[in-house]
Structures are given as C-alpha cells and as structure tokens.
Write a protein that holds these residues in place. Structure first.
Motif, PDB file in Angstrom:
ATOM      1  N   ARG A  71       0.864  -1.173   0.000  1.00  0.00           N
ATOM      2  CA  ARG A  71       0.000   0.000   0.000  1.00  0.00           C
ATOM      3  C   ARG A  71       0.906   1.231   0.000  1.00  0.00           C
ATOM      4  NH1 ARG A  71      -2.415  -3.105   4.176  1.00  0.00           N
ATOM      5  NH2 ARG A  71      -1.828  -1.555   5.732  1.00  0.00           N
ATOM      6  N   LYS A  72       0.340   2.367  -0.290  1.00  0.00           N
ATOM      7  CA  LYS A  72       1.121   3.612  -0.312  1.00  0.00           C
ATOM      8  C   LYS A  72       0.879   4.366   0.990  1.00  0.00           C
ATOM      9  CE  LYS A  72       2.257   7.644  -3.047  1.00  0.00           C
ATOM     10  NZ  LYS A  72       3.589   7.666  -2.562  1.00  0.00           N
ATOM     11  N   PRO A  73       1.869   4.339   1.900  1.00  0.00           N
ATOM     12  CA  PRO A  73       1.683   5.067   3.157  1.00  0.00           C
ATOM     13  C   PRO A  73       1.682   6.577   2.944  1.00  0.00           C
ATOM     14  CG  PRO A  73       3.892   4.111   3.050  1.00  0.00           C
ATOM     15  CD  PRO A  73       3.154   3.655   1.818  1.00  0.00           C
ATOM     16  N   ALA A  74       0.936   7.262   3.794  1.00  0.00           N
ATOM     17  CA  ALA A  74       0.925   8.726   3.771  1.00  0.00           C
ATOM     18  C   ALA A  74       2.165   9.201   4.520  1.00  0.00           C
ATOM     19  CB  ALA A  74      -0.338   9.254   4.424  1.00  0.00           C
ATOM     20  N   ILE A  75       3.178   9.554   3.766  1.00  0.00           N
ATOM     21  CA  ILE A  75       4.443   9.988   4.354  1.00  0.00           C
ATOM     22  C   ILE A  75       4.600  11.468   4.084  1.00  0.00           C
ATOM     23  CG2 ILE A  75       6.958   9.716   4.300  1.00  0.00           C
ATOM     24  CD1 ILE A  75       6.518   6.845   3.311  1.00  0.00           C
ATOM     25  N   PRO A  76       4.796  12.285   5.094  1.00  0.00           N
ATOM     26  CA  PRO A  76       5.034  11.944   6.492  1.00  0.00           C
ATOM     27  C   PRO A  76       3.769  11.641   7.283  1.00  0.00           C
ATOM     28  CG  PRO A  76       5.262  14.296   6.218  1.00  0.00           C
ATOM     29  CD  PRO A  76       5.015  13.722   4.851  1.00  0.00           C
ATOM     30  N   ARG A 132      14.586   0.168  -3.806  1.00  0.00           N
ATOM     31  CA  ARG A 132      14.300  -1.271  -3.706  1.00  0.00           C
ATOM     32  C   ARG A 132      12.818  -1.513  -3.440  1.00  0.00           C
ATOM     33  NH1 ARG A 132      17.000  -6.225  -2.815  1.00  0.00           N
ATOM     34  NH2 ARG A 132      15.644  -7.703  -1.739  1.00  0.00           N
ATOM     35  N   TYR A 133      12.227  -0.652  -2.624  1.00  0.00           N
ATOM     36  CA  TYR A 133      10.812  -0.784  -2.283  1.00  0.00           C
ATOM     37  C   TYR A 133      10.069   0.404  -2.875  1.00  0.00           C
ATOM     38  CZ  TYR A 133      12.815  -4.056   1.032  1.00  0.00           C
ATOM     39  OH  TYR A 133      13.513  -5.085   1.593  1.00  0.00           O
ATOM     40  N   ARG A 134       8.977   0.128  -3.530  1.00  0.00           N
ATOM     41  CA  ARG A 134       8.213   1.186  -4.181  1.00  0.00           C
ATOM     42  C   ARG A 134       7.817   2.285  -3.189  1.00  0.00           C
ATOM     43  NH1 ARG A 134       3.598  -1.197  -7.307  1.00  0.00           N
ATOM     44  NH2 ARG A 134       2.454  -1.005  -5.354  1.00  0.00           N
ATOM     45  N   TRP A 135       7.455   1.902  -1.979  1.00  0.00           N
ATOM     46  CA  TRP A 135       6.947   2.871  -1.011  1.00  0.00           C
ATOM     47  C   TRP A 135       8.015   3.832  -0.497  1.00  0.00           C
ATOM     48  CZ3 TRP A 135       8.394   3.289   4.135  1.00  0.00           C
ATOM     49  CH2 TRP A 135       9.113   2.225   4.679  1.00  0.00           C
ATOM     50  N   THR A 136       9.301   3.493  -0.616  1.00  0.00           N
ATOM     51  CA  THR A 136      10.347   4.405  -0.141  1.00  0.00           C
ATOM     52  C   THR A 136      10.769   5.411  -1.207  1.00  0.00           C
ATOM     53  OG1 THR A 136      12.179   2.912  -0.740  1.00  0.00           O
ATOM     54  CG2 THR A 136      11.258   2.710   1.501  1.00  0.00           C
ATOM     55  N   GLY A 137      10.151   5.321  -2.381  1.00  0.00           N
ATOM     56  CA  GLY A 137      10.465   6.277  -3.440  1.00  0.00           C
ATOM     57  C   GLY A 137      11.900   6.148  -3.911  1.00  0.00           C
TER      58      GLY A 137
END
Length: 170
Positions: A71-76, A132-137
């Motif tokens: 899933r795409k976390p709301a960062i921050p 490496r991970y999509r969610w870390t951009g």
C-alpha cells in the motif's frame, strides 16, 4: 559518528543514540526532568522531546507496515508533506501533552526495540539499496530507519544538552 550505511552500523548507531538519551534523562535531577526549557521552542521539556521520538518511530512503523503490504503510506502523515512538517510536529507535540515522562520513556523503550527488530529483519541490500521498495520512493529503507533512530537520537541529544545548559545547577 558518520551516517550508517550498513545494517551493523545502523544497529550500533541506533543503540548508542538510544542509550545516550536514556542515560541523559536518567541522570537528570527530578526537577530538571520536569522543568520547562528556558528557550522558546516547540518542545518545551524533556517529555516533549522523548514523546517526539516515540511518535516518529510509530510513524515509521506505520509506513513500513503499509509499504510492505504494497500500500502507499501517507508519508510523512495524512494531509501533510515534508514542507508542512512544522504543522505535523505541532500535532505530535499536542498529542503528547496528556502523558508524563515515565510513560514516554516506557514507550520509547518499546518503539526503539521495534525499530531494532525492523533493522535486524533485513540485509544490507534490503536496507540500503535505493528504490528497492516502491513505497520508499527514490531513497532506501535504511535511510528511513536512520532518520527514525540514530539521526533522531542525535537531534534529541542536541536539544536536551541545550536545555541543560540553561538550567541552574542541581
């Protein structure tokens, strides 16, 4: 200490930073543990600084869980961007006003162990390969964990040392 670039360096830096914060707080006389800082700042006492660390480690855990579940976390944070970080940190501060330092320190012990477990669960490649991970951009998982642990502990120590210089001798 330079910014960690391996799993082992991150584990050592995180443990050292955590230990410094815990030892510093433990060594303060009771009146200083509860004292207001003598300078204007968002964080006004030791509890605020510790609670800030806890909140960011909890956010990191949420990002990790959501991201690893594809899933795409709301960062921050939901409704916030890196440019609106002061507003998010103000919410973090406000949320901490109902707890005491003892509770904040206990929570820090738990969140620190959680962060350590996350680091231990990954290889150097998994931690420090960018994208490496999509969610870390465009960054790496390790960069997020460094920010949530060793770098944030350094920030906390800078703030706590500044405060201690302003207090009368115990």
């Amino acid at each position: 200490m330079p910014r960690p670039t391996t799993r082992d360096e991150l584990l050592v830096a995180a443990a050292a930073g955590y230990d410094k914060v815990v030892a510093f707080v433990a060594a303060l006389p009771a009146e200083q543990r509860e004292a207001e800082f003598a300078f204007d700042d968002r964080d006004r006492n030791v509890r605020d600084v510790v609670a800030h660390l806890v909140a960011w480690q909890r956010m990191m855990r949420r990002w990790y869980d959501e991201g690893m579940a594809d899933r795409k976390p709301a960062i921050p944070g939901e409704g916030y961007t890196w440019k609106t970080l002061p507003e998010l940190n103000q919410v973090v501060w406000a949320d901490a006003q109902g707890i005491g330092l003892v509770e904040a320190m206990a929570a820090l012990s738990q969140t620190h162990q959680d962060m350590t477990s996350l680091v231990e669960a990954h290889t150097d490649d998994e931690l420090f390969t960018k994208k490496r991970y999509r969610w870390t951009g465009t960054t790496s998982l390790g960069a997020y964990l460094v920010s949530a642990t060793s770098s944030h502990y350094d920030w906390a120590m800078t703030k706590l040392r500044k405060a201690k210089k302003t207090w009368p001798p115990a």
